[in-house]
Design a protein around this motif. Sequence first.
Motif, PDB file in Angstrom:
ATOM      1  N   GLU B  10      28.647  19.955   8.312  1.00  0.00           N
ATOM      2  CA  GLU B  10      29.759  20.894   8.535  1.00  0.00           C
ATOM      3  C   GLU B  10      30.111  21.040  10.018  1.00  0.00           C
ATOM      4  OE1 GLU B  10      31.858  22.523   6.661  1.00  0.00           O
ATOM      5  OE2 GLU B  10      31.035  22.041   4.686  1.00  0.00           O
ATOM      6  N   LYS B  11      29.416  20.243  10.857  1.00  0.00           N
ATOM      7  CA  LYS B  11      29.658  20.252  12.304  1.00  0.00           C
ATOM      8  C   LYS B  11      29.474  21.639  12.940  1.00  0.00           C
ATOM      9  CE  LYS B  11      32.672  16.223  12.596  1.00  0.00           C
ATOM     10  NZ  LYS B  11      32.532  15.693  11.241  1.00  0.00           N
ATOM     11  N   VAL B  12      28.502  22.377  12.419  1.00  0.00           N
ATOM     12  CA  VAL B  12      28.176  23.672  13.020  1.00  0.00           C
ATOM     13  C   VAL B  12      27.414  23.382  14.323  1.00  0.00           C
ATOM     14  CG1 VAL B  12      26.875  25.821  12.741  1.00  0.00           C
ATOM     15  CG2 VAL B  12      28.001  24.783  10.763  1.00  0.00           C
ATOM     16  N   GLU B  13      27.817  24.040  15.403  1.00  0.00           N
ATOM     17  CA  GLU B  13      27.138  23.792  16.682  1.00  0.00           C
ATOM     18  C   GLU B  13      25.887  24.656  16.794  1.00  0.00           C
ATOM     19  OE1 GLU B  13      28.942  22.603  20.386  1.00  0.00           O
ATOM     20  OE2 GLU B  13      30.786  23.474  19.582  1.00  0.00           O
ATOM     21  N   PHE B  14      24.751  23.981  16.794  1.00  0.00           N
ATOM     22  CA  PHE B  14      23.480  24.702  16.905  1.00  0.00           C
ATOM     23  C   PHE B  14      22.453  23.792  17.563  1.00  0.00           C
ATOM     24  CE2 PHE B  14      20.561  22.661  13.899  1.00  0.00           C
ATOM     25  CZ  PHE B  14      21.429  21.834  13.196  1.00  0.00           C
ATOM     26  N   MET B  15      21.378  24.400  18.034  1.00  0.00           N
ATOM     27  CA  MET B  15      20.248  23.582  18.476  1.00  0.00           C
ATOM     28  C   MET B  15      18.952  24.260  18.064  1.00  0.00           C
ATOM     29  SD  MET B  15      19.971  23.949  22.603  1.00  0.00           S
ATOM     30  CE  MET B  15      21.623  24.332  23.190  1.00  0.00           C
ATOM     31  N   ILE B  16      17.933  23.434  17.887  1.00  0.00           N
ATOM     32  CA  ILE B  16      16.613  23.966  17.551  1.00  0.00           C
ATOM     33  C   ILE B  16      15.927  24.331  18.859  1.00  0.00           C
ATOM     34  CG2 ILE B  16      14.387  23.472  16.460  1.00  0.00           C
ATOM     35  CD1 ILE B  16      15.768  21.587  14.559  1.00  0.00           C
ATOM     36  N   VAL B  17      15.364  25.520  18.889  1.00  0.00           N
ATOM     37  CA  VAL B  17      14.717  25.998  20.115  1.00  0.00           C
ATOM     38  C   VAL B  17      13.305  26.503  19.756  1.00  0.00           C
ATOM     39  CG1 VAL B  17      16.909  26.616  21.224  1.00  0.00           C
ATOM     40  CG2 VAL B  17      15.725  28.311  19.831  1.00  0.00           C
ATOM     41  N   GLY B  18      12.592  26.990  20.748  1.00  0.00           N
ATOM     42  CA  GLY B  18      11.283  27.593  20.496  1.00  0.00           C
ATOM     43  C   GLY B  18      10.207  26.568  20.166  1.00  0.00           C
ATOM     44  N   LEU B  19       9.160  27.050  19.508  1.00  0.00           N
ATOM     45  CA  LEU B  19       8.002  26.181  19.276  1.00  0.00           C
ATOM     46  C   LEU B  19       8.286  25.049  18.304  1.00  0.00           C
ATOM     47  CD1 LEU B  19       4.892  28.547  19.307  1.00  0.00           C
ATOM     48  CD2 LEU B  19       5.776  27.046  21.087  1.00  0.00           C
ATOM     49  N   SER B  20       9.217  25.252  17.377  1.00  0.00           N
ATOM     50  CA  SER B  20       9.520  24.134  16.469  1.00  0.00           C
ATOM     51  C   SER B  20      10.196  23.009  17.259  1.00  0.00           C
ATOM     52  CB  SER B  20      10.386  24.596  15.302  1.00  0.00           C
ATOM     53  OG  SER B  20      11.434  25.404  15.744  1.00  0.00           O
ATOM     54  N   ALA B  21      10.992  23.378  18.267  1.00  0.00           N
ATOM     55  CA  ALA B  21      11.624  22.357  19.123  1.00  0.00           C
ATOM     56  C   ALA B  21      10.549  21.648  19.941  1.00  0.00           C
ATOM     57  CB  ALA B  21      12.652  23.016  20.045  1.00  0.00           C
ATOM     58  N   LEU B  46      28.974  27.753   9.133  1.00  0.00           N
ATOM     59  CA  LEU B  46      27.695  28.293   8.662  1.00  0.00           C
ATOM     60  C   LEU B  46      27.905  29.016   7.328  1.00  0.00           C
ATOM     61  CD1 LEU B  46      24.689  29.056   9.009  1.00  0.00           C
ATOM     62  CD2 LEU B  46      25.426  30.985  10.401  1.00  0.00           C
ATOM     63  N   GLU B  47      29.016  29.728   7.239  1.00  0.00           N
ATOM     64  CA  GLU B  47      29.291  30.449   5.987  1.00  0.00           C
ATOM     65  C   GLU B  47      29.441  29.482   4.813  1.00  0.00           C
ATOM     66  OE1 GLU B  47      32.581  33.062   6.813  1.00  0.00           O
ATOM     67  OE2 GLU B  47      31.417  34.045   8.392  1.00  0.00           O
ATOM     68  N   ARG B  48      30.129  28.346   5.076  1.00  0.00           N
ATOM     69  CA  ARG B  48      30.298  27.338   4.001  1.00  0.00           C
ATOM     70  C   ARG B  48      28.935  26.779   3.588  1.00  0.00           C
ATOM     71  NH1 ARG B  48      34.916  25.991   7.023  1.00  0.00           N
ATOM     72  NH2 ARG B  48      33.823  24.349   8.174  1.00  0.00           N
ATOM     73  N   VAL B  49      28.096  26.506   4.596  1.00  0.00           N
ATOM     74  CA  VAL B  49      26.762  25.958   4.309  1.00  0.00           C
ATOM     75  C   VAL B  49      25.947  26.962   3.493  1.00  0.00           C
ATOM     76  CG1 VAL B  49      24.579  25.221   5.341  1.00  0.00           C
ATOM     77  CG2 VAL B  49      26.733  24.466   6.346  1.00  0.00           C
ATOM     78  N   LEU B  50      25.992  28.218   3.910  1.00  0.00           N
ATOM     79  CA  LEU B  50      25.203  29.235   3.206  1.00  0.00           C
ATOM     80  C   LEU B  50      25.643  29.366   1.751  1.00  0.00           C
ATOM     81  CD1 LEU B  50      24.857  31.936   6.012  1.00  0.00           C
ATOM     82  CD2 LEU B  50      23.034  30.548   5.023  1.00  0.00           C
ATOM     83  N   LYS B  52      26.818  26.911  -0.033  1.00  0.00           N
ATOM     84  CA  LYS B  52      26.275  25.734  -0.729  1.00  0.00           C
ATOM     85  C   LYS B  52      24.803  25.900  -1.074  1.00  0.00           C
ATOM     86  CE  LYS B  52      29.045  21.983   1.142  1.00  0.00           C
ATOM     87  NZ  LYS B  52      29.043  20.864   2.081  1.00  0.00           N
ATOM     88  N   VAL B  53      24.047  26.491  -0.152  1.00  0.00           N
ATOM     89  CA  VAL B  53      22.595  26.594  -0.394  1.00  0.00           C
ATOM     90  C   VAL B  53      22.219  27.945  -1.013  1.00  0.00           C
ATOM     91  CG1 VAL B  53      22.036  24.964   1.457  1.00  0.00           C
ATOM     92  CG2 VAL B  53      22.053  27.405   1.963  1.00  0.00           C
ATOM     93  N   ALA B  69      19.087  34.889   4.674  1.00  0.00           N
ATOM     94  CA  ALA B  69      18.384  35.224   3.438  1.00  0.00           C
ATOM     95  C   ALA B  69      18.659  34.152   2.404  1.00  0.00           C
ATOM     96  CB  ALA B  69      18.857  36.587   2.940  1.00  0.00           C
ATOM     97  N   GLY B  70      17.671  33.889   1.581  1.00  0.00           N
ATOM     98  CA  GLY B  70      17.860  32.912   0.505  1.00  0.00           C
ATOM     99  C   GLY B  70      16.693  31.954   0.425  1.00  0.00           C
ATOM    100  N   LYS B  71      16.495  31.421  -0.782  1.00  0.00           N
ATOM    101  CA  LYS B  71      15.351  30.544  -1.009  1.00  0.00           C
ATOM    102  C   LYS B  71      15.472  29.279  -0.154  1.00  0.00           C
ATOM    103  CE  LYS B  71      12.440  28.850  -4.654  1.00  0.00           C
ATOM    104  NZ  LYS B  71      12.376  28.258  -5.965  1.00  0.00           N
ATOM    105  N   GLY B  72      14.406  28.970   0.558  1.00  0.00           N
ATOM    106  CA  GLY B  72      14.380  27.737   1.347  1.00  0.00           C
ATOM    107  C   GLY B  72      14.934  27.900   2.749  1.00  0.00           C
ATOM    108  N   ILE B  73      15.610  29.011   3.010  1.00  0.00           N
ATOM    109  CA  ILE B  73      16.135  29.182   4.367  1.00  0.00           C
ATOM    110  C   ILE B  73      15.519  30.374   5.116  1.00  0.00           C
ATOM    111  CG2 ILE B  73      18.332  27.986   4.031  1.00  0.00           C
ATOM    112  CD1 ILE B  73      19.662  30.698   3.746  1.00  0.00           C
TER     113      ILE B  73
END
Lengths: 122, 156
Positions: B10-21, B46-50, B52-53, B69-73
């Motif tokens: 969906e071309k949402v602009e984000f980056m992974i940060v913190g310890l997982s990064a 993000l709303e479209r993705v949410l 879907k999931v 909120a939601g299973k898996g997220i």
Amino acid sequence: MRISLDKVEHECRRRDLSIGELLHESGVSRNAFYSLARKDSVVPRSLIRIAERLDVSVRALLEDAGTPVARLKSLAAEAERISKRYPGADRDNIRHTLLLLNEKPVERLRRALRRGRFIDIR
Amino acid sequence: MEFLKELVREKVEFMIVGLSAAALQGAPVVTQDIDLWFRALPDPGLERVLKKVHGAYVPPTARTAPMLAGKGIELFDIVLRMDGLGDFDDEKRHAMKVPLGRIKVLVLSLSRIIASKKAAGREKDRIVLNVLTDALKAVRGHERPGPRKTLRQRKR
């Protein structure tokens, strides 16, 4: 001994990878790979001459760097080299990082989460 | 991972940060969640993705940060700002694209994660700082391909 493109392609197919993806993930440029693949022999001439003088095959002079023991030795040597370069760095941290660098990023993340919250990500 | 795939799709602009990064870059750390820094929130993508999931965005309140909120997220945490760092666009220059299966995601570089942890100065950040700085030394000293270049380095 030369590179067999057929074998490389076969191994890529088994892992569902394209050659481009393989090269990108290995950090090898297309130019470097294909210039190596075009060579009649990837073994240095000097080594061929030494093998000829000893009347043995080049293989007889090589050690397989792919065995678990060889990999461990190589990793320990690299950890040692880096620890010397950065005195004060914890050797275990260096060694564990090097171990993880041999894994795919997704596997590194999976390990971090598995240890952190016992979860299996897909 | 499905959530991340959808965000990329969906071309949402984000980056992974913190310890997982940090873990993605080889740091031997343990983490409970995956911190996501979005360029803008709320984001229609993000709303479209949410949708879907089958998840939901829980807006921030005076006491709580925004949440997913939601299973898996539930595994994903939303980060609004990073201590000691610039804004999203500034830090994007220090980010690198890391392959995660068939997708590539933007990940904040280890050196910037360290800078942020230093600035935050919480006890839990201080505990992990040594491991992160040693990991950065190992990555830099690594003989083989090592860390991918950041977007800024690639542009040079």
